[in-house]
Design a protein around this motif. Structure first.
Motif, PDB file in Angstrom:
ATOM      1  N   ILE A  91       0.622  -1.278   0.113  1.00  0.00           N
ATOM      2  CA  ILE A  91      -0.040  -0.116   0.088  1.00  0.00           C
ATOM      3  C   ILE A  91       0.904   1.162   0.075  1.00  0.00           C
ATOM      4  O   ILE A  91       0.561   2.229  -0.493  1.00  0.00           O
ATOM      5  CB  ILE A  91      -1.043   0.002   1.219  1.00  0.00           C
ATOM      6  N   GLY A  92       2.047   1.234   0.780  1.00  0.00           N
ATOM      7  CA  GLY A  92       3.044   2.203   0.621  1.00  0.00           C
ATOM      8  C   GLY A  92       3.367   2.487  -0.781  1.00  0.00           C
ATOM      9  O   GLY A  92       3.644   4.040  -1.082  1.00  0.00           O
ATOM     10  N   LEU A  93       3.756   1.576  -1.406  1.00  0.00           N
ATOM     11  CA  LEU A  93       4.258   1.675  -2.558  1.00  0.00           C
ATOM     12  C   LEU A  93       3.242   2.418  -3.500  1.00  0.00           C
ATOM     13  O   LEU A  93       3.575   3.328  -4.345  1.00  0.00           O
ATOM     14  CB  LEU A  93       4.585   0.343  -3.426  1.00  0.00           C
ATOM     15  N   GLN A  94       1.971   2.038  -3.514  1.00  0.00           N
ATOM     16  CA  GLN A  94       0.744   2.624  -4.227  1.00  0.00           C
ATOM     17  C   GLN A  94       0.790   4.179  -3.819  1.00  0.00           C
ATOM     18  O   GLN A  94       0.363   4.832  -4.441  1.00  0.00           O
ATOM     19  CB  GLN A  94      -0.274   2.038  -4.242  1.00  0.00           C
ATOM     20  N   GLN A  95       0.826   4.285  -2.452  1.00  0.00           N
ATOM     21  CA  GLN A  95       0.653   5.782  -1.994  1.00  0.00           C
ATOM     22  C   GLN A  95       1.894   6.809  -2.652  1.00  0.00           C
ATOM     23  O   GLN A  95       1.533   7.870  -3.006  1.00  0.00           O
ATOM     24  CB  GLN A  95       0.756   5.745  -0.482  1.00  0.00           C
ATOM     25  N   ILE A  96       3.018   6.084  -2.735  1.00  0.00           N
ATOM     26  CA  ILE A  96       3.923   6.975  -3.385  1.00  0.00           C
ATOM     27  C   ILE A  96       3.677   7.185  -4.888  1.00  0.00           C
ATOM     28  O   ILE A  96       3.642   8.287  -5.500  1.00  0.00           O
ATOM     29  CB  ILE A  96       5.410   6.130  -3.493  1.00  0.00           C
ATOM     30  N   ARG A  97       3.098   6.291  -5.455  1.00  0.00           N
ATOM     31  CA  ARG A  97       2.773   6.468  -6.854  1.00  0.00           C
ATOM     32  C   ARG A  97       1.357   7.742  -7.151  1.00  0.00           C
ATOM     33  O   ARG A  97       1.418   8.392  -7.889  1.00  0.00           O
ATOM     34  CB  ARG A  97       1.987   5.058  -7.505  1.00  0.00           C
ATOM     35  N   PHE A  98       0.297   7.422  -6.231  1.00  0.00           N
ATOM     36  CA  PHE A  98      -0.752   8.252  -6.195  1.00  0.00           C
ATOM     37  C   PHE A  98      -0.770   9.557  -5.387  1.00  0.00           C
ATOM     38  O   PHE A  98      -1.597  10.373  -5.584  1.00  0.00           O
ATOM     39  CB  PHE A  98      -2.071   7.415  -5.895  1.00  0.00           C
ATOM     40  N   ARG A  99       0.188   9.455  -4.407  1.00  0.00           N
ATOM     41  CA  ARG A  99       0.282  10.659  -3.740  1.00  0.00           C
ATOM     42  C   ARG A  99      -1.032  11.189  -3.035  1.00  0.00           C
ATOM     43  O   ARG A  99      -1.624  10.259  -2.432  1.00  0.00           O
ATOM     44  CB  ARG A  99       0.879  12.020  -4.205  1.00  0.00           C
ATOM     45  N   ASP A 100      -1.453  12.301  -2.995  1.00  0.00           N
ATOM     46  CA  ASP A 100      -2.804  12.689  -2.253  1.00  0.00           C
ATOM     47  C   ASP A 100      -3.900  12.371  -2.875  1.00  0.00           C
ATOM     48  O   ASP A 100      -4.948  12.614  -2.386  1.00  0.00           O
ATOM     49  CB  ASP A 100      -2.654  14.245  -2.243  1.00  0.00           C
ATOM     50  N   ARG A 101      -3.682  11.794  -4.225  1.00  0.00           N
ATOM     51  CA  ARG A 101      -5.067  11.342  -5.074  1.00  0.00           C
ATOM     52  C   ARG A 101      -5.581  10.073  -4.340  1.00  0.00           C
ATOM     53  O   ARG A 101      -6.609   9.445  -4.570  1.00  0.00           O
ATOM     54  CB  ARG A 101      -4.826  11.255  -6.385  1.00  0.00           C
ATOM     55  N   LEU A 102      -4.672   9.454  -3.462  1.00  0.00           N
ATOM     56  CA  LEU A 102      -4.917   7.843  -2.896  1.00  0.00           C
ATOM     57  C   LEU A 102      -5.656   8.094  -1.770  1.00  0.00           C
ATOM     58  O   LEU A 102      -5.020   8.736  -0.813  1.00  0.00           O
ATOM     59  CB  LEU A 102      -3.902   7.169  -2.817  1.00  0.00           C
ATOM     60  N   LEU A 103      -7.163   7.761  -1.764  1.00  0.00           N
ATOM     61  CA  LEU A 103      -7.870   7.687  -0.375  1.00  0.00           C
ATOM     62  C   LEU A 103      -8.220   6.304   0.023  1.00  0.00           C
ATOM     63  O   LEU A 103      -8.948   5.489  -0.612  1.00  0.00           O
ATOM     64  CB  LEU A 103      -8.870   8.466  -0.584  1.00  0.00           C
ATOM     65  N   VAL A 104      -7.284   5.622   0.841  1.00  0.00           N
ATOM     66  CA  VAL A 104      -7.193   4.169   1.217  1.00  0.00           C
ATOM     67  C   VAL A 104      -7.609   4.115   2.684  1.00  0.00           C
ATOM     68  O   VAL A 104      -6.796   4.882   3.579  1.00  0.00           O
ATOM     69  CB  VAL A 104      -6.375   3.387   0.579  1.00  0.00           C
ATOM     70  N   GLU A 105      -8.435   3.271   3.245  1.00  0.00           N
ATOM     71  CA  GLU A 105      -8.601   2.998   4.765  1.00  0.00           C
ATOM     72  C   GLU A 105      -8.270   1.797   4.858  1.00  0.00           C
ATOM     73  O   GLU A 105      -8.737   0.779   4.375  1.00  0.00           O
ATOM     74  CB  GLU A 105     -10.186   3.161   5.000  1.00  0.00           C
ATOM     75  N   PHE A 106      -6.784   1.404   5.584  1.00  0.00           N
ATOM     76  CA  PHE A 106      -6.496   0.314   5.843  1.00  0.00           C
ATOM     77  C   PHE A 106      -6.339   0.183   7.301  1.00  0.00           C
ATOM     78  O   PHE A 106      -5.828   0.745   8.142  1.00  0.00           O
ATOM     79  CB  PHE A 106      -4.943   0.144   5.474  1.00  0.00           C
ATOM     80  N   LEU A 107      -7.151  -0.913   8.128  1.00  0.00           N
ATOM     81  CA  LEU A 107      -7.382  -1.056   9.215  1.00  0.00           C
ATOM     82  C   LEU A 107      -7.121  -2.741   9.696  1.00  0.00           C
ATOM     83  O   LEU A 107      -7.654  -3.281   9.002  1.00  0.00           O
ATOM     84  CB  LEU A 107      -8.719  -0.824   9.811  1.00  0.00           C
ATOM     85  N   VAL A 108      -6.237  -2.827  10.798  1.00  0.00           N
ATOM     86  CA  VAL A 108      -6.168  -4.243  11.181  1.00  0.00           C
ATOM     87  C   VAL A 108      -6.380  -4.193  12.516  1.00  0.00           C
ATOM     88  O   VAL A 108      -6.133  -3.494  13.480  1.00  0.00           O
ATOM     89  CB  VAL A 108      -4.714  -4.516  11.188  1.00  0.00           C
ATOM     90  N   GLU A 109      -7.336  -5.296  12.927  1.00  0.00           N
ATOM     91  CA  GLU A 109      -8.027  -5.648  14.262  1.00  0.00           C
ATOM     92  C   GLU A 109      -7.512  -6.861  14.462  1.00  0.00           C
ATOM     93  O   GLU A 109      -7.752  -7.945  13.893  1.00  0.00           O
ATOM     94  CB  GLU A 109      -9.491  -5.179  14.232  1.00  0.00           C
ATOM     95  N   GLY A 110      -7.457  -7.190  15.926  1.00  0.00           N
ATOM     96  CA  GLY A 110      -7.007  -8.314  16.270  1.00  0.00           C
ATOM     97  C   GLY A 110      -5.578  -8.615  16.661  1.00  0.00           C
ATOM     98  O   GLY A 110      -4.786  -7.646  16.384  1.00  0.00           O
ATOM     99  N   GLU A 111      -5.187  -9.919  17.305  1.00  0.00           N
ATOM    100  CA  GLU A 111      -3.759 -10.071  17.513  1.00  0.00           C
ATOM    101  C   GLU A 111      -3.239 -11.107  16.440  1.00  0.00           C
ATOM    102  O   GLU A 111      -3.608 -12.295  16.599  1.00  0.00           O
ATOM    103  CB  GLU A 111      -3.746 -10.695  18.871  1.00  0.00           C
TER     104      GLU A 111
END
Length: 371
Positions: A252-272
Motif C-alpha cells: 500500500i505504501g508503494l501505491q501511496q508513492i505512486r498516487f500521492r494525495d489522490r489516493l484515499l485508502v482506509e487500511f485497518l487491522v484489528e485483532g492479534e
C-alpha cells in the motif's frame, strides 16, 4: 555424435542378500509364532511343550512342515503376487502358485519317506494294528499337499493383496502430494510476475513524470521482492501473519508513492496476529485488484481494506468503487489464481464472497488459519 551411456550405481549383492534374508527370517519367526498359537488353541493348554519327547516326535514335524509351507507363503507374497498384479497377468499368478505348491509337495513327500517322519505318510492301519500301516502313494500324498498348499496360498493372497493396496494408497497419496506441490509452485510463480508487472507499471508512470519519488518507489519494490523471494515457508506452505501484514503495508505504501494525495485508502487491522501463520501472498490479490480497477480518489467512497483476526479466524473485507472506464473488471490472473490456491491450501476452511455490482466491487474472505 557419439552416444553416451550412463551407468547407475546398484546395490551391492551382499546388501540385497542381507535384506531378503532378514525379511525371510523375520517372517518365518512370525510364522512359527502363529503355528504355536494355533497349537495352543487346539490343545486348549500348553501341556507337552516342555517335554523333549514331544518336541522330537511332534514339535519337529510342525517346525519342518511349517517351514515348508512358509516356502509357499513367502514367494507368493513378495514375488508372485506383486509381479502378477503389476503385469495384470492373473492367470500366470495362478499357474505359478500351483507350480510352487507342487514343488513344495514333492519336498514334503521326500521328507515323509525318511524313517523319522514316515508316520506322517500313513493313510490308515489294517485292522487298527499300528504294526500294519498303509502308506499314501506319491500321487495321493501330492493331492493332500495341494489342499494344504491351497489354504496357505489363500492366506498369502489375502496378505499380499492387502499389502499391495496399502502400498498403492501410499503411492497415490505421495503422487497427490507431489501434484499439489507442483500446482502450488506454479500458482506461486504466477503471483510474482503478475505483481511485478503491475508494480513496474506504477514506477514507470512515476519515471515518466520525473517524480522525485521514483527512487523511494524502487526501494519499496525491492523490499517487497525481498519478502517474496526470501520469506521462509514451513512444511505447510505458511509464513508469519505479522510478516504478511507488513508486506501488505509495504504494498500500500508503494501505491501511496505512486498516487500521492489522490489516493484515499482506509487500511485497518484489528485483532492479534502474533503467533499465527498464513499462506504467503494470499491476501494481496484482493487489494491489488482494487488498486487496478477502482476509483481511489473518492472521499465519500474511499478504498476500504479491513483485516480482522478473531482467534484462529481471519476476515478480510475489501470494498472499492469501480472505475467504469476500465473494461477489465474480472481481476485478471490474480483473483482466479487465489481461488485455486484457496482450494488447495484451505479446503473446507475458507469462505469467499464477492459482490460485483454496477458501481462497487466488494469482497469478504473468511479463513480458518488453524490446521
Amino acid at each position: 555424435m557419439a552416444s553416451i551411456t550412463y551407468r547407475y550405481p546398484s546395490l551391492p549383492l551382499s546388501f540385497a542378500y542381507k535384506k531378503w534374508l532378514t525379511r525371510f527370517a523375520g517372517g518365518y519367526l512370525l510364522w512359527l509364532v502363529a503355528i504355536a498359537l494355533g497349537l495352543i488353541a487346539l490343545k486348549g493348554n500348553m501341556q507337552g511343550f516342555g517335554y523333549a519327547r514331544w518336541w522330537y516326535e511332534t514339535g519337529s514335524v510342525y517346525i519342518l512342515w511349517g517351514f515348508l509351507n512358509y516356502l509357499v507363503f513367502f514367494p507368493l507374497v513378495w514375488f508372485v503376487i506383486p509381479t502378477g498384479l503389476q503385469s495384470k497377468r492373473y492367470w500366470q499368478m495362478i499357474v505359478h502358485t500351483y507350480v510352487l505348491i507342487l514343488l513344495v509337495g514333492c519336498i514334503k513327500y521326500l521328507a515323509v519317506c525318511l524313517p523319522r517322519f514316515e508316520y506322517v505318510r500313513v493313510s490308515h492301519y489294517i485292522d487298527g494294528d499300528e504294526n500294519k500301516p498303509v502308506f499314501f502313494s506319491f500321487g495321493r500324498y501330492l493331492v493332500k499337499t495341494i489342499f494344504t498348499g491351497t489354504f496357505v496360498s489363500v492366506l498369502a493372497y489375502g496378505w499380499g493383496l492387502a499389502a499391495n493396496w496399502i502400498r498403492g494408497e501410499k503411492q497415490r497419496k505421495e503422487l497427490e502430494s507431489k501434484k499439489r506441490e507442483a500446482e502450488l509452485s506454479f500458482l506461486r510463480m504466477q503471483v510474482n510476475p503478475h505483481f511485478l508487472f503491475n508494480s513496474l507499471n506504477s514506477i514507470y508512470s512515476l519515471s515518466l513524470k520525473k517524480s522525485d519519488d521514483t527512487p523511494a518507489a524502487v526501494l519499496k519494490l525491492s523490499e517487497l521482492m525481498r519478502y517474496m523471494l526470501y520469506e521462509g515457508e514451513d512444511e505447510q506452505h505458511r509464513v508469519s501473519l505479522v510478516n504478511e501484514i507488513g508486506y501488505l503495508k509495504n504494498y500500500i505504501g508503494l501505491q501511496q508513492i505512486r498516487f500521492r494525495d489522490r489516493l484515499l485508502v482506509e487500511f485497518l487491522v484489528e485483532g492479534e496476529p502474533d503467533g499465527k501463520k498464513i499462506a504467503p501472498l494470499l491476501l494481496v490479490p484482493f487489494i491489488e485488484n482494487g488498486f487496478k480497477h477502482g476509483i481511489l480518489s473518492d472521499a465519500q467512497h474511499p478504498f476500504t481494506i479491513h483485516l480482522l483476526i478473531e482467534g484462529d479466524r481471519l476476515i478480510l473485507h475489501v470494498k472499492n468503487r469501480k472505475n467504469l472506464d476500465n473494461k477489465d473488471h474480472a481481476g485478471g490472473v490474480g483473483l482466479s489464481n487465489v481461488r485455486k490456491r484457496l482450494e488447495l491450501l484451505y479446503p473446507s476452511r475458507h469462505q469467499l464472497t464477492i459482490r460485483d455490482s454496477d458501481e462497487f466491487y466488494e469482497c469478504d474472505l473468511v479463513l480458518f488459519l488453524s490446521q
